[in-house]
Design a protein around this motif. Structure first.
Motif, PDB file in Angstrom:
ATOM      1  N   HIS A   1       0.850  -1.189   0.000  1.00  0.00           N
ATOM      2  CA  HIS A   1       0.000   0.000   0.000  1.00  0.00           C
ATOM      3  C   HIS A   1       0.882   1.233   0.000  1.00  0.00           C
ATOM      4  O   HIS A   1       1.839   1.318   0.762  1.00  0.00           O
ATOM      5  CB  HIS A   1      -0.918   0.021   1.220  1.00  0.00           C
TER       6      HIS A   1
ATOM      7  N   SER B   1      -3.938   5.816  -4.879  1.00  0.00           N
ATOM      8  CA  SER B   1      -3.416   4.888  -3.887  1.00  0.00           C
ATOM      9  C   SER B   1      -3.130   3.542  -4.544  1.00  0.00           C
ATOM     10  O   SER B   1      -3.980   2.975  -5.223  1.00  0.00           O
ATOM     11  CB  SER B   1      -4.434   4.700  -2.755  1.00  0.00           C
TER      12      SER B   1
ATOM     13  N   ASN C   1      -2.688  -0.336  -4.166  1.00  0.00           N
ATOM     14  CA  ASN C   1      -3.081  -1.408  -3.254  1.00  0.00           C
ATOM     15  C   ASN C   1      -2.871  -2.745  -3.944  1.00  0.00           C
ATOM     16  O   ASN C   1      -3.470  -3.022  -4.983  1.00  0.00           O
ATOM     17  CB  ASN C   1      -4.548  -1.266  -2.844  1.00  0.00           C
TER      18      ASN C   1
ATOM     19  N   ASP D   1      -5.786   3.573  -7.498  1.00  0.00           N
ATOM     20  CA  ASP D   1      -6.949   4.463  -7.418  1.00  0.00           C
ATOM     21  C   ASP D   1      -8.222   3.661  -7.697  1.00  0.00           C
ATOM     22  O   ASP D   1      -9.086   4.082  -8.471  1.00  0.00           O
ATOM     23  CB  ASP D   1      -6.799   5.607  -8.430  1.00  0.00           C
TER      24      ASP D   1
ATOM     25  N   GLN E   1     -10.486   2.083  -5.277  1.00  0.00           N
ATOM     26  CA  GLN E   1     -11.140   1.736  -4.029  1.00  0.00           C
ATOM     27  C   GLN E   1     -12.520   1.126  -4.237  1.00  0.00           C
ATOM     28  O   GLN E   1     -12.933   0.222  -3.511  1.00  0.00           O
ATOM     29  CB  GLN E   1     -11.246   2.960  -3.120  1.00  0.00           C
TER      30      GLN E   1
ATOM     31  N   SER F   1     -13.355  -2.548  -2.766  1.00  0.00           N
ATOM     32  CA  SER F   1     -14.440  -2.761  -1.803  1.00  0.00           C
ATOM     33  C   SER F   1     -15.392  -3.847  -2.277  1.00  0.00           C
ATOM     34  O   SER F   1     -15.885  -4.651  -1.482  1.00  0.00           O
ATOM     35  CB  SER F   1     -15.196  -1.449  -1.581  1.00  0.00           C
TER      36      SER F   1
ATOM     37  N   GLU G   1     -15.633  -4.233   3.053  1.00  0.00           N
ATOM     38  CA  GLU G   1     -15.024  -3.137   3.817  1.00  0.00           C
ATOM     39  C   GLU G   1     -14.643  -3.632   5.209  1.00  0.00           C
ATOM     40  O   GLU G   1     -15.359  -4.442   5.814  1.00  0.00           O
ATOM     41  CB  GLU G   1     -16.004  -1.971   3.934  1.00  0.00           C
TER      42      GLU G   1
END
Length: 447
Positions: free
Chosen positions: A380, A387, A389, A410, A412, A416, A421
């Motif tokens: 991360h 971001s 991940n 990028d 997210q 999810s 989450e």
């Protein structure tokens, strides 16, 4: 599964892990992943591990990704205007493989390069374990030769004695103890003339290896990469295959060369190579919690052969240090089938660590939620305006070993959907997730 998992928990030794950046409140004690053997039957291994049945490789002519890809692609945000081959709106690469059956299950943008952040520390762990046996493998002739060398033992006969050897062999057999090698050797200094002798520092590198693998410590990772290059590289003439013309010997390029060989990577003559481009600086926090830029032991080193970058959000922006989801599969598939049982078991044990903190990762959260175990390393980092991940490793659920790799930038929304989450401590905040539902259904059909 709960009964089986409970039995494994009684057999396996527990690791302790603190995250590299910040600490969180306590969570249930982590459990070792049962490691893998090459024998056709389950065989008990000493102390730290139990074993899993090996895969029975019976690949079918048609990858099951033809059947399962549409489920993932219909659930993830997508657009026909996107540059990615599978048209996902988010920069996301996914690869899922049944290691028992030798069967590809899901392949979404699996050959697109994405930045991997700290996920390369899993391969870096195996780099050390396979190259530097004289520092950890007490059953290897190289370790015995190094141990009995009186000069490296600081000219103290006790440090080469059978009694001391037995003490070290017992201590090193459990990699939890690698975390405290300095205090162990401080406590076991021999008395000479009524005073404690100098400390045996030959094996201090093991604490760095533990910090890299179990805490995702960035500076320790640079130290391990440099250590392997300085202390454990075979002579240039003995290295196979021969180095490419762009190769410049240093700690970064040597690691990439090992990874390509270990994973069976092959490149076309004009294809840009992937891997760790450099490991220069990282943002750390001081004792007061203030961020500062720390230089790595490998600062200033680059691999001139690694020219492939990731295209971010289908824009002109790009990022270095990339692999594909399929690259991670090749590595973990090679690890799963590694004939060097001692290196494999130690490596998988360290990769199974699951304690609170940023080093935990989405696969560890998912595994804990499902009563599974994840032998994985996450990554991360923030880069430009997005971001990174990454999560990749072996996911063991209901007697089935999967290889799962997910790389995103990028992304997210897609992450999810894939994992669900979770709170910072790892508690689930949502009910379902695409990966969970898929694995449960797939295993149910296979049994």
């Amino acid at each position: 599964m709960k009964k089986v998992y409970f039995v494994f928990s009684l057999l396996l030794i527990l690791f302790l892990l603190s995250a590299c950046a910040e600490s969180f409140s306590a969570s249930p004690t982590p459990t070792f992943m049962p490691t893998l053997t090459s024998a056709p039957t389950v065989t008990a291994l000493p102390t730290i591990t139990a074993t899993l049945p090996p895969p029975t490789v019976t690949p079918t002519p048609l990858p099951l990704s033809v059947e399962y890809n549409p489920r993932f692609l219909s659930a993830l945000p997508s657009s026909e205007d996107i540059c990615l081959p599978d048209k996902t709106t988010n920069d996301i690469g996914i690869y899922i493989y049944d290691l028992n059956k030798g069967q590809e299950l899901v392949s979404v943008n699996a050959d697109v390069p994405f930045q991997f952040a700290s996920a390369f520390k899993g391969p870096a762990l195996m780099y050390f374990l396979t190259q530097c046996k004289q520092y950890w493998d007490t059953e290897n002739p190289a370790w015995d030769e190094y141990f009995t060398n009186l000069e490296t033992a600081r000219n103290i006969p006790y440090y080469t004695s059978p009694e001391y050897k037995a003490l070290l062999a017992e201590h090193f057999s459990d990699p939890r103890n690698w975390d405290n090698v300095e205090s162990f050797f401080e406590s076991n200094r021999v008395e000479q003339g009524g005073a404690a002798s100098v400390i045996d520092k030959r094996y201090f590198i093991l604490s760095k290896v533990y910090a890299m693998a179990a805490r995702s410590n960035n500076i320790a990772t640079g130290e391990v990469l440099q250590f392997v290059f300085d202390r454990c590289q075979p002579p240039a003439e003995a290295q196979v295959p021969p180095a490419p013309a762009c190769y410049q010997p240093n700690a970064i390029s040597a690691f990439n060369r090992w990874f390509d060989n270990f994973s069976g990577m092959q490149y076309q003559e004009d294809e840009a190579r992937r891997g760790l481009f450099k490991w220069d600086t990282v943002i750390e926090k001081d004792a007061m919690g203030n961020p500062y830029e720390a230089k790595m032991p490998t600062y200033g080193l680059e691999d001139a052969c690694v020219t492939q970058t990731a295209r971010l959000n289908c824009s002109a922006s790009s990022g270095a240090s990339v692999w594909t989801a399929r690259d991670f599969f090749k590595f973990y598939d090679a690890l799963y089938r590694l004939k060097d049982e001692r290196a494999r078991n130690i490596g998988l044990g360290l990769l199974s660590v699951d304690n609170p903190g940023p080093a935990r990762g989405n696969l560890k959260n998912l595994a804990r939620r499902m009563g599974a175990v994840s032998l994985s390393k996450n990554g991360h980092a923030h880069f430009i305006h997005g971001s990174i991940n990454t999560d990749a490793g072996i996911f063991y659920y209901e007697n089935t070993a999967f290889m799962i790799a997910v790389l995103g930038y990028d992304a997210q929304v897609s992450l999810s959907l894939l994992y669900g989450e979770y709170a910072p401590e790892g508690e689930p905040l949502t009910e379902g997730s695409l990966l969970r539902d898929f694995l449960v259904e797939y295993v149910g059909k296979s049994q």
